[in-house]
Enzyme design. Sequence first.
Site, mmCIF file in Angstrom:
data_model
loop_
_atom_site.group_PDB
_atom_site.id
_atom_site.type_symbol
_atom_site.label_atom_id
_atom_site.label_comp_id
_atom_site.label_asym_id
_atom_site.label_seq_id
_atom_site.Cartn_x
_atom_site.Cartn_y
_atom_site.Cartn_z
ATOM 1 N N GLY A 189 -1.685 37.332 10.951
ATOM 2 C CA GLY A 189 -1.549 36.697 12.262
ATOM 3 C C GLY A 189 -2.139 37.558 13.359
ATOM 4 O O GLY A 189 -2.474 38.734 13.167
ATOM 5 N N GLY A 198 -1.737 38.697 17.607
ATOM 6 C CA GLY A 198 -0.902 38.765 18.796
ATOM 7 C C GLY A 198 -1.754 39.055 20.010
ATOM 8 O O GLY A 198 -2.984 39.131 19.923
ATOM 9 N N SER A 199 -1.106 39.208 21.157
ATOM 10 C CA SER A 199 -1.839 39.474 22.392
ATOM 11 C C SER A 199 -2.586 40.800 22.337
ATOM 12 O O SER A 199 -3.696 40.921 22.860
ATOM 13 C CB SER A 199 -0.862 39.481 23.571
ATOM 14 O OG SER A 199 -0.195 38.249 23.678
ATOM 15 N N PHE A 200 -1.980 41.807 21.700
ATOM 16 C CA PHE A 200 -2.582 43.135 21.668
ATOM 17 C C PHE A 200 -2.825 43.640 20.252
ATOM 18 O O PHE A 200 -3.200 44.792 20.061
ATOM 19 C CB PHE A 200 -1.667 44.153 22.393
ATOM 20 C CG PHE A 200 -1.364 43.799 23.815
ATOM 21 C CD1 PHE A 200 -2.333 43.921 24.789
ATOM 22 C CD2 PHE A 200 -0.107 43.332 24.173
ATOM 23 C CE1 PHE A 200 -2.058 43.595 26.114
ATOM 24 C CE2 PHE A 200 0.177 43.001 25.493
ATOM 25 C CZ PHE A 200 -0.806 43.128 26.463
ATOM 26 N N VAL A 254 -2.001 41.526 12.583
ATOM 27 C CA VAL A 254 -1.053 41.907 11.538
ATOM 28 C C VAL A 254 -1.679 41.631 10.174
ATOM 29 O O VAL A 254 -2.160 40.528 9.918
ATOM 30 C CB VAL A 254 0.283 41.150 11.677
ATOM 31 C CG1 VAL A 254 1.258 41.610 10.595
ATOM 32 C CG2 VAL A 254 0.879 41.371 13.058
ATOM 33 N N LYS A 314 0.944 46.216 11.637
ATOM 34 C CA LYS A 314 0.620 45.683 12.960
ATOM 35 C C LYS A 314 -0.323 46.666 13.643
ATOM 36 O O LYS A 314 0.091 47.736 14.086
ATOM 37 C CB LYS A 314 1.896 45.482 13.778
ATOM 38 C CG LYS A 314 1.656 44.816 15.126
ATOM 39 C CD LYS A 314 2.978 44.471 15.795
ATOM 40 C CE LYS A 314 2.748 43.702 17.091
ATOM 41 N NZ LYS A 314 4.019 43.304 17.723
ATOM 42 N N ASP A 344 9.877 37.271 24.742
ATOM 43 C CA ASP A 344 8.835 36.422 24.154
ATOM 44 C C ASP A 344 9.330 35.739 22.880
ATOM 45 O O ASP A 344 8.688 35.800 21.832
ATOM 46 C CB ASP A 344 7.588 37.259 23.859
ATOM 47 C CG ASP A 344 6.328 36.392 23.725
ATOM 48 O OD1 ASP A 344 6.364 35.225 24.164
ATOM 49 O OD2 ASP A 344 5.329 36.878 23.185
#
Length: 593
Positions: free
Chosen positions: A316, A318-320, A323, A337, A432
């Site tokens: 997946g 994420g914003s930063f 993974v 991550k 979040d």
Amino acid sequence: MSRMSLFNNELIGYIPKTIERMLKLQEIYLHKNKIGGTIPDVICNLQNLGELYLSGNQITGSVPPCLGTITSLRKLNLAYNRLNSRLPASLGSLRDIIEFNVSSNLLSGQIPLEIGNLKAATLIELSRNNFSGNIPSSIGGLDRLTYLFLEHNKLDGPIPDSLGKMLALEFLDLSFNNLSGQIPKSLEALVYIKYLNISFNKLSGEIPTGGPFANITSQSFLSNNALCGDSRFNVKPCPPKYTKKSRRKRVLIGLYTLLGIGSLLALVVGYAVLRRRKIKKNVDQADVSLVKEHERISYYELEQATEGFSESNLLGNGSFSKVYKGILKDGTFFAAKVFDVQLEGAFKSFDTECEMLRNLRHRNLTKVITSCSNLDFKALVLEYMPNGTLEKWLYSHNLFLDMMHRLDIMIDVASAMDYLHNGYSTPVVHCDLKPSNVLLDQEMVGHVSDFGIAKLLDAGEDFVQTRTIATLGYIAPEYGQDGIVSTSCDVYSFGILMMETFTRMRPSDDIFTGELSIRSWVSDSFPGGIHKVVDANLVHPGDEQTDAKMQCLLSIMELALRCTVTIPDARISMEEALSTLTKIRLQFVSSCC
């Protein structure tokens, strides 16, 4: 025309017999409508048909035997209807079918032996019918099958040994039947099993401990009163097997025990001294282990374990960060991550998540194994969740969460959030909360993840202000407008998460424009029209549990609306939300059983 796609509408009436003229049809999607009548035999004239989806309708009668002549079929889904015949043996001719689903009907009789001919199948779903008799041993020849669901039927007799040959199996559910006899040791060969449920049967004997059974919990064996085995399964211990050899062995063990007591006392004293020194030395270290302890991992080891951060291992984005799935040399799976250090805010996100995960400890929070950090690279090595995200399960065409699964996951999330708000020395605001940040482990237990923008509330603080904006659709009004973050913001997000989980509608869906939001959509339908907004897969006409399910859904939506009121001080607390959800679950179980 090669494709007919009319699913998820309000279509009524019958499947017209004129459909036989559409000889070029390859795909028919009529699921999630209100179509009645029977499946017409003329549909079998469509010899180019590859996918037939009629699930979620009100179709009655029999499964046409002539469907077995459509050898081009790859996917056949007749689930959630009112079919009430036997399953025709002729379906065994569909040797190239990949997915076969007739769950949640009124089908009866024995499962035909010919089911063993479906060699290409990866999913067979026969659950929630009235099938009786034995599980055919021929099913063991389906060596490509990944999903086998036979729960909630009237099957009896033993679990076939041949199931141990289905080495690709990842999900096996035989619960709520009348199966008897022992659990075959051959099932220890199913090393890829992620979910096994044989509860609520009449099984007896010892529960195996090898292979996948090493990681399976007692939830897989509930209400099989004659089972015995390891104490972690919450069953009675098995009676000892006495032999001459075992008697001699017990005598020797007794002697060795007496001789070893003196040595043991000395070792205990020595260990206590060394342990005290080690604790003092490592007081500032934080390393949470899954099964075994791991030292800090190097960039090279991480690169090797993820096959060079291969896209094939990407779990997946994420914003930063991204993974990746990886596997250590000792065979332990993990999730890496990896933070994109070129993005502004990535370093802060890494530091924040390290700070949170270093100290937080809860069964429903993602665990950190270790980290890898230098000037140019930042990564966290986390517990691997084999069942992915709640988002994947909600919106996948091949996966399904029933009412109880969804309710249990919401309780898991609420438990984690209550701990963050009330169970830790300093309140933590996640900021979040959304389905992609709820991960599911092997037992489908929910774990809250991604603390990259979480906030700590110092002593005496009720809120903080931030410029960091979380995912639109889930954030509370005061957070989105003024950047005010408090524990009430998480309660709001949790309410939206509940609405999404039980309606299967994203708050960012195209229908939510202008003044219409997912909250107002649910609120406008509450309580009289709640059946119009909840996920149609959860409640079906003719379901014996319809009343109990609707009452449960009403209670859940009422709670979600209380979590999402506009004024922060008027929202309930996470502790109260957890308590209410637990009561809703107890009421639902008692009304269904």
